[in-house]
Design a protein around this motif. Structure first.
Motif, PDB file in Angstrom:
ATOM      1  N   ALA A 231       0.804  -1.186  -0.264  1.00  0.00           N
ATOM      2  CA  ALA A 231       0.176  -0.123   0.030  1.00  0.00           C
ATOM      3  C   ALA A 231       0.860   1.319   0.010  1.00  0.00           C
ATOM      4  CB  ALA A 231      -1.130  -0.022   1.231  1.00  0.00           C
ATOM      5  N   LEU A 232       1.913   1.153   0.827  1.00  0.00           N
ATOM      6  CA  LEU A 232       2.747   2.383   0.757  1.00  0.00           C
ATOM      7  C   LEU A 232       3.328   2.582  -0.704  1.00  0.00           C
ATOM      8  CD1 LEU A 232       4.407   1.663   4.251  1.00  0.00           C
ATOM      9  CD2 LEU A 232       3.035   3.629   3.515  1.00  0.00           C
ATOM     10  N   ARG A 233       4.231   1.396  -1.186  1.00  0.00           N
ATOM     11  CA  ARG A 233       4.749   1.691  -2.483  1.00  0.00           C
ATOM     12  C   ARG A 233       3.495   2.190  -3.501  1.00  0.00           C
ATOM     13  NH1 ARG A 233       8.738  -3.471  -3.231  1.00  0.00           N
ATOM     14  NH2 ARG A 233      10.087  -2.529  -1.739  1.00  0.00           N
ATOM     15  N   ALA A 234       2.378   1.873  -3.536  1.00  0.00           N
ATOM     16  CA  ALA A 234       1.432   2.152  -4.414  1.00  0.00           C
ATOM     17  C   ALA A 234       0.960   3.509  -4.319  1.00  0.00           C
ATOM     18  CB  ALA A 234       0.226   1.229  -4.218  1.00  0.00           C
ATOM     19  N   ALA A 235       0.806   3.957  -2.903  1.00  0.00           N
ATOM     20  CA  ALA A 235       0.749   5.292  -2.790  1.00  0.00           C
ATOM     21  C   ALA A 235       1.597   6.426  -2.878  1.00  0.00           C
ATOM     22  CB  ALA A 235       0.040   5.474  -1.261  1.00  0.00           C
ATOM     23  N   LEU A 236       2.872   6.035  -2.869  1.00  0.00           N
ATOM     24  CA  LEU A 236       3.879   7.034  -2.887  1.00  0.00           C
ATOM     25  C   LEU A 236       3.919   8.092  -4.191  1.00  0.00           C
ATOM     26  CD1 LEU A 236       6.428   8.150  -1.189  1.00  0.00           C
ATOM     27  CD2 LEU A 236       7.941   6.564  -2.791  1.00  0.00           C
TER      28      LEU A 236
ATOM     29  N   SER B   5      -3.504   3.871  -6.936  1.00  0.00           N
ATOM     30  CA  SER B   5      -2.573   4.344  -5.871  1.00  0.00           C
ATOM     31  C   SER B   5      -3.592   4.171  -4.369  1.00  0.00           C
ATOM     32  CB  SER B   5      -2.158   5.831  -6.006  1.00  0.00           C
ATOM     33  OG  SER B   5      -1.380   5.602  -7.385  1.00  0.00           O
ATOM     34  N   LEU B   6      -4.853   4.223  -4.843  1.00  0.00           N
ATOM     35  CA  LEU B   6      -5.839   4.230  -3.403  1.00  0.00           C
ATOM     36  C   LEU B   6      -6.447   2.908  -3.190  1.00  0.00           C
ATOM     37  CD1 LEU B   6      -7.881   7.206  -4.829  1.00  0.00           C
ATOM     38  CD2 LEU B   6      -5.853   7.178  -3.021  1.00  0.00           C
ATOM     39  N   GLY B   7      -6.730   2.690  -1.748  1.00  0.00           N
ATOM     40  CA  GLY B   7      -7.160   1.325  -1.263  1.00  0.00           C
ATOM     41  C   GLY B   7      -8.493   1.188  -1.783  1.00  0.00           C
ATOM     42  N   GLN B   8      -9.055   0.045  -1.725  1.00  0.00           N
ATOM     43  CA  GLN B   8     -10.301  -0.476  -2.313  1.00  0.00           C
ATOM     44  C   GLN B   8     -11.353   0.409  -1.680  1.00  0.00           C
ATOM     45  OE1 GLN B   8     -10.470  -4.570  -2.195  1.00  0.00           O
ATOM     46  NE2 GLN B   8      -9.069  -4.927  -3.940  1.00  0.00           N
ATOM     47  N   SER B   9     -11.519   0.667  -0.442  1.00  0.00           N
ATOM     48  CA  SER B   9     -12.463   1.218   0.130  1.00  0.00           C
ATOM     49  C   SER B   9     -12.387   2.780   0.156  1.00  0.00           C
ATOM     50  CB  SER B   9     -12.334   0.820   1.643  1.00  0.00           C
ATOM     51  OG  SER B   9     -12.703  -0.237   1.838  1.00  0.00           O
TER      52      SER B   9
ATOM     53  N   CYS C 224       1.291  20.221   7.801  1.00  0.00           N
ATOM     54  CA  CYS C 224       0.481  19.764   8.595  1.00  0.00           C
ATOM     55  C   CYS C 224      -0.617  19.253   7.582  1.00  0.00           C
ATOM     56  CB  CYS C 224      -0.113  20.851   9.616  1.00  0.00           C
ATOM     57  SG  CYS C 224       1.054  20.890  10.848  1.00  0.00           S
ATOM     58  N   TRP C 225      -1.114  20.147   6.230  1.00  0.00           N
ATOM     59  CA  TRP C 225      -2.174  19.676   5.718  1.00  0.00           C
ATOM     60  C   TRP C 225      -1.627  18.635   4.542  1.00  0.00           C
ATOM     61  CZ3 TRP C 225      -1.337  19.384   0.370  1.00  0.00           C
ATOM     62  CH2 TRP C 225      -2.762  18.862  -0.329  1.00  0.00           C
ATOM     63  N   ALA C 226      -0.389  18.550   4.512  1.00  0.00           N
ATOM     64  CA  ALA C 226      -0.032  17.420   3.446  1.00  0.00           C
ATOM     65  C   ALA C 226       0.101  16.011   4.408  1.00  0.00           C
ATOM     66  CB  ALA C 226       1.602  17.395   3.064  1.00  0.00           C
ATOM     67  N   VAL C 227       0.439  16.072   5.830  1.00  0.00           N
ATOM     68  CA  VAL C 227       0.474  15.064   6.663  1.00  0.00           C
ATOM     69  C   VAL C 227      -0.927  14.516   6.754  1.00  0.00           C
ATOM     70  CG1 VAL C 227       0.863  13.976   8.812  1.00  0.00           C
ATOM     71  CG2 VAL C 227       2.469  15.468   7.611  1.00  0.00           C
ATOM     72  N   ALA C 228      -1.814  15.630   7.037  1.00  0.00           N
ATOM     73  CA  ALA C 228      -3.336  15.063   7.148  1.00  0.00           C
ATOM     74  C   ALA C 228      -3.926  14.362   5.898  1.00  0.00           C
ATOM     75  CB  ALA C 228      -4.173  16.431   7.506  1.00  0.00           C
ATOM     76  N   VAL C 229      -3.758  15.014   4.939  1.00  0.00           N
ATOM     77  CA  VAL C 229      -4.555  14.159   3.826  1.00  0.00           C
ATOM     78  C   VAL C 229      -3.815  13.013   3.494  1.00  0.00           C
ATOM     79  CG1 VAL C 229      -5.231  16.451   2.773  1.00  0.00           C
ATOM     80  CG2 VAL C 229      -3.136  15.717   2.071  1.00  0.00           C
ATOM     81  N   TYR C 230      -2.318  12.956   3.409  1.00  0.00           N
ATOM     82  CA  TYR C 230      -1.779  11.596   3.508  1.00  0.00           C
ATOM     83  C   TYR C 230      -2.118  10.771   4.264  1.00  0.00           C
ATOM     84  CZ  TYR C 230       2.209  14.158   0.819  1.00  0.00           C
ATOM     85  OH  TYR C 230       3.119  14.991   0.027  1.00  0.00           O
ATOM     86  N   GLY C 231      -2.410  11.133   5.530  1.00  0.00           N
ATOM     87  CA  GLY C 231      -3.180  10.079   6.456  1.00  0.00           C
ATOM     88  C   GLY C 231      -4.414   9.566   6.121  1.00  0.00           C
ATOM     89  N   VAL C 232      -5.289  10.413   5.624  1.00  0.00           N
ATOM     90  CA  VAL C 232      -6.531   9.985   5.204  1.00  0.00           C
ATOM     91  C   VAL C 232      -6.367   8.903   4.015  1.00  0.00           C
ATOM     92  CG1 VAL C 232      -8.590  10.589   3.734  1.00  0.00           C
ATOM     93  CG2 VAL C 232      -7.579  12.094   5.301  1.00  0.00           C
ATOM     94  N   LEU C 233      -5.382   9.094   3.192  1.00  0.00           N
ATOM     95  CA  LEU C 233      -5.119   8.094   1.823  1.00  0.00           C
ATOM     96  C   LEU C 233      -4.418   6.830   2.379  1.00  0.00           C
ATOM     97  CD1 LEU C 233      -4.107  10.550  -0.856  1.00  0.00           C
ATOM     98  CD2 LEU C 233      -6.311   9.933  -0.060  1.00  0.00           C
ATOM     99  N   LEU C 234      -3.732   6.753   3.614  1.00  0.00           N
ATOM    100  CA  LEU C 234      -3.168   5.850   4.138  1.00  0.00           C
ATOM    101  C   LEU C 234      -3.773   5.013   5.278  1.00  0.00           C
ATOM    102  CD1 LEU C 234       0.736   7.116   4.394  1.00  0.00           C
ATOM    103  CD2 LEU C 234      -0.295   5.639   2.594  1.00  0.00           C
ATOM    104  N   ALA C 235      -4.884   5.646   5.786  1.00  0.00           N
ATOM    105  CA  ALA C 235      -5.706   5.192   6.913  1.00  0.00           C
ATOM    106  C   ALA C 235      -6.309   3.885   6.723  1.00  0.00           C
ATOM    107  CB  ALA C 235      -6.922   5.951   7.079  1.00  0.00           C
ATOM    108  N   GLU C 236      -6.764   3.528   5.558  1.00  0.00           N
ATOM    109  CA  GLU C 236      -7.327   2.190   5.157  1.00  0.00           C
ATOM    110  C   GLU C 236      -6.247   0.891   5.473  1.00  0.00           C
ATOM    111  OE1 GLU C 236      -9.085  -0.611   1.373  1.00  0.00           O
ATOM    112  OE2 GLU C 236      -9.090   1.677   1.177  1.00  0.00           O
ATOM    113  N   ALA C 237      -4.999   1.351   4.823  1.00  0.00           N
ATOM    114  CA  ALA C 237      -3.820   0.301   4.888  1.00  0.00           C
ATOM    115  C   ALA C 237      -3.492  -0.042   6.520  1.00  0.00           C
ATOM    116  CB  ALA C 237      -2.793   0.792   4.267  1.00  0.00           C
ATOM    117  N   PHE C 238      -3.812   0.873   7.439  1.00  0.00           N
ATOM    118  CA  PHE C 238      -3.444   0.766   8.589  1.00  0.00           C
ATOM    119  C   PHE C 238      -4.551   0.346   9.641  1.00  0.00           C
ATOM    120  CE2 PHE C 238       0.286   3.085   7.229  1.00  0.00           C
ATOM    121  CZ  PHE C 238       1.528   2.742   7.656  1.00  0.00           C
ATOM    122  N   GLY C 239      -5.566   0.502   9.136  1.00  0.00           N
ATOM    123  CA  GLY C 239      -6.743   0.141   9.805  1.00  0.00           C
ATOM    124  C   GLY C 239      -7.361   1.354  10.714  1.00  0.00           C
ATOM    125  N   ALA C 240      -6.923   2.495  10.255  1.00  0.00           N
ATOM    126  CA  ALA C 240      -7.257   3.691  11.063  1.00  0.00           C
ATOM    127  C   ALA C 240      -8.500   4.346  10.603  1.00  0.00           C
ATOM    128  CB  ALA C 240      -6.174   4.536  11.234  1.00  0.00           C
TER     129      ALA C 240
END
Length: 336
Positions: free
Chosen positions: A7-12, A105-109, A193-209
């Motif tokens: 997921a990390l490699r796909a999103a980068l 680059s995005l999770g299925q959900s 802070c904005w970048a971290v926030a939106v990256y987090g949204v896109l990575l949340a599924e992969a981490f179960g968050a």
């Protein structure tokens, strides 16, 4: 330590493109003398909505959808498309084309979640997606970096710390005992802070968050820097035993201006960042470290940029009705 490698490699690649919104500006970016970036504008909009009682999950999904659409459309957002005469459906369709280019680059959900938010980004040509008049939101007076008269009615719709973080530069790369590496122009804390926030949204599924929690933690993890200038890791080491107390006091000061429920929720999330155990903390730390490294990579790429990359790789003189004439001029002038 186990991490969602695929997921990390796909999103980068997508995260790298979204990060460039820190450097995209438009003619109506007049919230500081230098002009606010698309990232800073989105940062302040998100805080404005949260301060009004907006649901963090809904704000997070809208911000994530807008960021992914902006990866290719840059400053051409929903309100701009409506201002140009497109209907709401047409504008949402254009945004959807941009988001679709990053489906892999995005999770299925995550992908359908973002797609479902797109119509809301194109509802009113005269308002930004949080109901603030579009022309007011982007036109604070020059020379007013803290936004004292920003927004409709002479008041900033976002908490004051949001404007301060957009005016506060990041330190860049520092190491205790060594001179800092200065790169220009520096990003702001609002950008980061904005970048971290939106990256987090896109990575949340992969981490179960939960996306809203990761987004909120990303937006708020540098509240203390609304007051404390950033001296980087080197400065933190020199503050030594005072650092923890200073950060805690300044963070509490900024949290106090938020609505009570939001203060409590963000306060509990900030406590989780000291470790990488909870899913929300893991998604946040992944987003944070990726943004820090991608920012440095950006400066390295910019420093190594060549004309050949623009002409050959990016097809600067691209095919069009007069491209033959363009090439004849360039050949005659021996410009390439």
């Amino acid at each position: 330590m186990e991490v969602p490698r695929d997921a990390l490699r796909a999103a980068l690649p997508l995260l790298r493109e979204i990060g460039d919104l820190k450097r995209v500006r438009t003619a109506d970016s007049g919230t500081s003398p230098a002009g606010a970036s698309m990232a800073e504008r989105a940062f302040r909009r998100s805080w404005a909505e949260l301060a009004r009682g907006g649901d963090p999950h809904e704000v997070a999904v809208r911000a994530g959808a807008a960021a992914v659409a902006g990866a290719r459309l840059a400053g051409v957002d929903g309100p701009v498309l409506r201002r140009c005469g497109l209907t709401a459906d047409e504008a949402a369709d254009v945004l959807g084309r941009s988001v679709a280019q990053h489906a892999d680059s995005l999770g299925q959900s995550t992908y359908p979640l973002l797609r479902a938010a797109l119509p809301g980004l194109a509802e009113d040509p005269h308002e930004d997606l949080y109901g603030v008049p579009h022309e007011d939101l982007h036109e604070a007076p020059h020379g007013d970096p803290y936004g004292a008269s920003y927004g409709s009615g002479g008041e900033d719709p976002a908490p004051r710390f949001a404007a301060a973080l957009c005016a506060q530069p990041r330190a860049g790369a520092t190491c205790p005992g060594r001179p800092r590496l200065m790169v220009e122009p520096p990003e702001s804390h609002g950008d980061h802070c904005w970048a971290v926030a939106v990256y987090g949204v896109l990575l949340a599924e992969a981490f179960g968050a939960e996306p809203g929690d990761v987004f909120l933690l990303g937006l708020g993890h540098h509240l203390h820097n609304a007051v404390l200038p950033d001296a980087g890791f080197s400065g933190e080491e020199l503050l030594g035993e005072h650092l923890t107390g200073v950060v805690a006091r300044l963070t509490v000061e900024q949290l106090a201006v938020l609505p009570g429920p939001l203060t409590a929720r963000l306060g509990s999330l900030l406590a989780l960042r000291e470790a990488a155990e909870a899913p929300v903390a893991r998604a946040f730390h992944a987003a944070d470290v990726l943004d820090r490294v991608l920012q440095v990579r950006h400066h390295a790429r910019a420093a190594a940029f060549t004309a050949e990359q623009a002409l050959d790789d990016l097809d600067l003189v691209h095919p069009c009705a007069v491209s033959g004439f363009h090439r004849a001029v360039l050949d005659a002038a021996e410009a390439v």
